[in-house]
Write an enzyme that holds these catalytic residues in place. Structure first.
Site, short mmCIF file in Angstrom:
data_model
loop_
_atom_site.label_atom_id
_atom_site.label_comp_id
_atom_site.label_asym_id
_atom_site.label_seq_id
_atom_site.Cartn_x
_atom_site.Cartn_y
_atom_site.Cartn_z
N GLY A 12 0.82 -1.21 0.00
CA GLY A 12 0.00 0.00 0.00
C GLY A 12 0.85 1.26 0.00
N VAL A 54 -2.45 -8.04 -1.59
CA VAL A 54 -2.16 -8.69 -0.30
C VAL A 54 -3.21 -9.73 0.10
CG1 VAL A 54 -0.82 -6.74 0.60
CG2 VAL A 54 -3.27 -6.89 1.11
N SER A 132 -4.45 1.10 13.93
CA SER A 132 -5.17 2.38 13.94
C SER A 132 -5.57 2.67 15.37
CB SER A 132 -6.42 2.25 13.07
OG SER A 132 -7.34 3.29 13.33
N TYR A 145 -13.65 -2.53 10.35
CA TYR A 145 -12.33 -1.88 10.46
C TYR A 145 -11.76 -2.06 11.87
CZ TYR A 145 -8.75 1.71 9.70
OH TYR A 145 -7.55 2.38 9.58
N LYS A 149 -8.41 -4.30 12.84
CA LYS A 149 -7.20 -3.66 13.40
C LYS A 149 -6.87 -4.22 14.79
CE LYS A 149 -6.17 -0.99 9.93
NZ LYS A 149 -4.98 -1.26 9.11
N ILE A 178 -5.31 11.36 10.92
CA ILE A 178 -4.16 11.84 10.15
C ILE A 178 -4.64 12.49 8.84
CG2 ILE A 178 -1.96 11.16 9.09
CD1 ILE A 178 -2.07 10.57 12.13
N1 LIG Z 1 -4.89 7.78 6.97
C1 LIG Z 1 -5.25 7.64 8.23
O1 LIG Z 1 -5.74 8.59 8.88
C2 LIG Z 1 -5.06 6.32 8.94
C3 LIG Z 1 -5.30 6.26 10.31
C4 LIG Z 1 -5.12 5.05 10.98
C5 LIG Z 1 -4.68 3.94 10.29
N2 LIG Z 1 -4.45 4.01 8.95
C6 LIG Z 1 -3.99 2.80 8.27
O2 LIG Z 1 -2.85 3.12 7.49
C7 LIG Z 1 -2.81 2.27 6.34
C8 LIG Z 1 -2.70 3.12 5.09
O3 LIG Z 1 -3.88 3.91 5.01
P1 LIG Z 1 -4.03 5.16 4.01
O4 LIG Z 1 -4.81 6.16 4.73
O5 LIG Z 1 -2.71 5.52 3.43
O6 LIG Z 1 -4.96 4.50 2.87
P2 LIG Z 1 -5.09 4.84 1.31
O7 LIG Z 1 -4.63 6.22 1.02
O8 LIG Z 1 -6.48 4.44 0.97
O9 LIG Z 1 -4.06 3.82 0.64
C9 LIG Z 1 -4.25 2.44 0.76
C10 LIG Z 1 -3.13 1.74 0.03
O10 LIG Z 1 -3.34 0.32 0.18
C11 LIG Z 1 -3.35 -0.29 -1.13
N3 LIG Z 1 -4.18 -1.48 -1.11
C12 LIG Z 1 -5.49 -1.58 -0.79
N4 LIG Z 1 -5.91 -2.84 -0.93
C13 LIG Z 1 -4.84 -3.59 -1.33
C14 LIG Z 1 -4.62 -4.94 -1.66
N5 LIG Z 1 -5.61 -5.84 -1.61
N6 LIG Z 1 -3.37 -5.33 -2.01
C15 LIG Z 1 -2.35 -4.42 -2.08
N7 LIG Z 1 -2.50 -3.12 -1.79
C16 LIG Z 1 -3.73 -2.71 -1.43
C17 LIG Z 1 -3.85 0.82 -2.06
O11 LIG Z 1 -3.47 0.60 -3.42
P3 LIG Z 1 -4.44 -0.18 -4.47
O12 LIG Z 1 -5.85 0.26 -4.19
O13 LIG Z 1 -3.93 0.23 -5.82
O14 LIG Z 1 -4.22 -1.63 -4.23
C18 LIG Z 1 -3.11 2.02 -1.47
O15 LIG Z 1 -1.77 2.04 -1.93
C19 LIG Z 1 -4.05 1.41 6.39
O16 LIG Z 1 -3.75 0.15 6.97
C20 LIG Z 1 -4.98 2.20 7.29
O17 LIG Z 1 -5.94 1.38 7.92
C21 LIG Z 1 -4.66 5.17 8.26
#
Ligand SMILES: NC(=O)c1ccc[n+]([C@@H]2O[C@H](COP(=O)([O-])OP(=O)(O)OC[C@H]3O[C@@H](n4cnc5c(N)ncnc54)[C@H](OP(=O)(O)O)[C@@H]3O)[C@@H](O)[C@H]2O)c1
Length: 238
Positions: A12, A54, A132, A145, A149, A178
């Site tokens: 990701g 994944v 998270s 979710y 997590k 974030i």
């Molecule tokens: N942003 C926040 O505020 C926040 C807060 C707490 C936790 N998190 C955690 O941080 C992580 C990243 O979140 P984010 O906010 O950066 O999300 P995002 O911007 O939606 O990016 C998600 C990434 O995961 C990839 N992905 C999704 N499904 C996949 C699969 N089956 N196989 C391979 N890659 C996959 C997506 O690419 P493709 O769709 O092209 O596969 C993308 O690169 C996540 O685990 C999320 O739960 C985020």
């Protein structure tokens, strides 16, 4: 350049927090491969992109093997890929539940399992999973979710126990609200955000760079005696 000579895989890593993490690791000298289902030919900033899903064990196994052949390692694996499908339980479809658990939990298992033959060979191997704030705090409308997590945190603790004797550390980062990736939708939400914002002790959402800094620490030699931990990066949430 404390990660010079190390190869890192960030699932990701093409956008959002994963990209922030990838840039921080690359900035510290690592060769960084970002993996996702859709990847650009050139992800820029010296990163390498490889396609992987994944949720498919064979796909992640092929990713790790290709990385090993082309770049060595991987020595550092960040199991970051995740999705969110909000909705109350009564309206949550079986498909959305399965998608979230498949990606956020099974995806972490597949990624870590596929990486093990390589990570345990590297002196000081590092595995970092992404949970998270919602891994330990209930939020209405986020059942799949939150459940996924919480399970990632439990999985991380077990993996840390199993690998400690081999010099591999396994830790988890739990970001709060974030202003990067999927967090942006929440921060921009007209109804939810005014209710959540007062819980931020620091008075502001975090940045992707602040989350990436925590991952960088856990990927670095400085964290060699930190194992099985969940590092909350949420600025203090009340
Ligand atoms: N942003 C926040 O505020 C926040 C807060 C707490 C936790 N998190 C955690 O941080 C992580 C990243 O979140 P984010 O906010 O950066 O999300 P995002 O911007 O939606 O990016 C998600 C990434 O995961 C990839 N992905 C999704 N499904 C996949 C699969 N089956 N196989 C391979 N890659 C996959 C997506 O690419 P493709 O769709 O092209 O596969 C993308 O690169 C996540 O685990 C999320 O739960 C985020």
């Amino acid at each position: 350049m404390r990660l010079h000579g190390r190869t890192a895989v960030v699932t990701g890593g093409t956008r959002g927090l994963g990209r922030d993490v990838a840039l921080a690791l690359a900035g510290a000298g690592a060769t960084v491969v970002v993996a996702a289902r859709e990847v650009p030919d050139d992800p820029g900033d010296g990163l390498v992109a490889l396609k992987a899903d994944v949720t498919a064990p064979d796909s992640v196994a092929a990713l790790m093997s290709t990385v090993h052949e082309r770049y060595g390692g991987p020595h550092i694996v960040v199991a970051n890929a995740g999705v969110s499908r909000p909705g109350p339980i009564s309206a949550l479809s079986v498909e959305h539940w399965a998608e979230v658990v498949d990606t956020n939990l099974h995806g972490v298992f597949h990624t870590v399992r596929a990486a093990l033959p390589y990570v345990r060979r590297a002196p000081g191997g590092r595995v970092i999973t992404m949970s998270s704030l919602l891994g330990s705090r209930a939020m209405a409308g986020a059942a799949a979710y939150c459940a996924s997590k919480a399970a990632v945190e439990a999985f991380t603790a077990v993996a840390a126990l199993e690998l400690a004797a081999e010099g591999v550390t396994v830790n988890c980062v739990a970001p709060g609200y974030i202003d990067s990736g999927m967090g942006r939708a929440l921060i921009g939400h007209e109804v939810l955000w005014p209710k959540l914002a007062p819980s931020l002790a620091s008075g502001r959402p975090g940045t992707g760079e602040e989350v990436a800094g925590a991952v960088l620490f856990l990927a670095s030699p400085e964290s060699s005696y930190v194992n099985g931990q969940v590092l909350h990066v949420d600025g203090g949430v009340r």
